[in-house]
Design a protein around this motif. Structure first.
Motif, PDB file in Angstrom:
ATOM      1  N   LEU A  25     -15.438 -43.796  -3.424  1.00  0.00           N
ATOM      2  CA  LEU A  25     -15.665 -42.373  -3.430  1.00  0.00           C
ATOM      3  C   LEU A  25     -15.801 -41.798  -1.930  1.00  0.00           C
ATOM      4  O   LEU A  25     -16.374 -40.643  -2.002  1.00  0.00           O
ATOM      5  CB  LEU A  25     -16.474 -41.962  -4.816  1.00  0.00           C
ATOM      6  CG  LEU A  25     -15.960 -42.579  -5.434  1.00  0.00           C
ATOM      7  CD1 LEU A  25     -16.630 -42.528  -6.835  1.00  0.00           C
ATOM      8  CD2 LEU A  25     -14.891 -41.688  -6.214  1.00  0.00           C
ATOM      9  N   TYR A  32     -23.684 -43.065  -7.461  1.00  0.00           N
ATOM     10  CA  TYR A  32     -22.991 -43.413  -7.756  1.00  0.00           C
ATOM     11  C   TYR A  32     -23.320 -44.168  -9.007  1.00  0.00           C
ATOM     12  O   TYR A  32     -22.813 -43.690 -10.359  1.00  0.00           O
ATOM     13  CB  TYR A  32     -22.082 -44.369  -7.305  1.00  0.00           C
ATOM     14  CG  TYR A  32     -20.676 -44.602  -8.488  1.00  0.00           C
ATOM     15  CD1 TYR A  32     -19.319 -44.591  -8.994  1.00  0.00           C
ATOM     16  CD2 TYR A  32     -21.395 -45.681  -9.500  1.00  0.00           C
ATOM     17  CE1 TYR A  32     -19.465 -44.349  -9.751  1.00  0.00           C
ATOM     18  CE2 TYR A  32     -20.212 -46.521 -10.761  1.00  0.00           C
ATOM     19  CZ  TYR A  32     -19.150 -45.352 -10.764  1.00  0.00           C
ATOM     20  OH  TYR A  32     -18.157 -46.268 -11.444  1.00  0.00           O
ATOM     21  N   HIS A  46     -14.183 -36.597  -6.830  1.00  0.00           N
ATOM     22  CA  HIS A  46     -14.559 -38.134  -7.329  1.00  0.00           C
ATOM     23  C   HIS A  46     -13.603 -38.837  -8.961  1.00  0.00           C
ATOM     24  O   HIS A  46     -12.639 -39.524  -8.895  1.00  0.00           O
ATOM     25  CB  HIS A  46     -15.686 -38.126  -7.405  1.00  0.00           C
ATOM     26  CG  HIS A  46     -16.591 -38.404  -6.644  1.00  0.00           C
ATOM     27  ND1 HIS A  46     -16.344 -38.463  -5.118  1.00  0.00           N
ATOM     28  CD2 HIS A  46     -18.053 -38.239  -6.049  1.00  0.00           C
ATOM     29  CE1 HIS A  46     -16.959 -38.686  -4.224  1.00  0.00           C
ATOM     30  NE2 HIS A  46     -18.271 -38.629  -4.245  1.00  0.00           N
ATOM     31  N   THR A  49      -9.762 -38.660  -7.418  1.00  0.00           N
ATOM     32  CA  THR A  49     -10.294 -40.086  -7.172  1.00  0.00           C
ATOM     33  C   THR A  49     -10.484 -41.953  -8.127  1.00  0.00           C
ATOM     34  O   THR A  49      -9.233 -42.581  -7.649  1.00  0.00           O
ATOM     35  CB  THR A  49     -11.468 -40.577  -5.459  1.00  0.00           C
ATOM     36  OG1 THR A  49     -11.112 -39.446  -4.444  1.00  0.00           O
ATOM     37  CG2 THR A  49     -11.310 -41.733  -4.649  1.00  0.00           C
TER      38      THR A  49
END
Length: 68
Positions: A25, A32, A46, A49
């Motif tokens: 990311l 995270y 994110h 992704t």
């Protein structure tokens, strides 16, 4: 099941660490971990992704669909 649980389950199923996913990311492990705990909301970029990384739909990641 909420998306924070799904994030953790997908990561653990893939045998990845928080640091490895944070690298995907382009963020820190600390940030995270905050997404996984639900302390911070996961940004849309994110979400996209991770959807591509895990090969699942964004609806699945968000807990809106049981179909991956």
């Amino acid at each position: 099941m909420g998306y924070v649980r799904i994030l953790r389950d997908l990561r653990e199923d893939a045998d990845k660490t928080q640091t490895q996913i944070a690298d995907v990311l382009g963020t820190s492990q600390t940030m995270y971990a905050r997404y996984e705990r639900g302390a911070n909301e996961l940004p849309i970029h994110h979400l996209i992704t991770l959807s591509k990384y895990y090969g699942v739909s964004t609806d699945y990641l968000l807990g809106l669909s049981k179909e991956r």
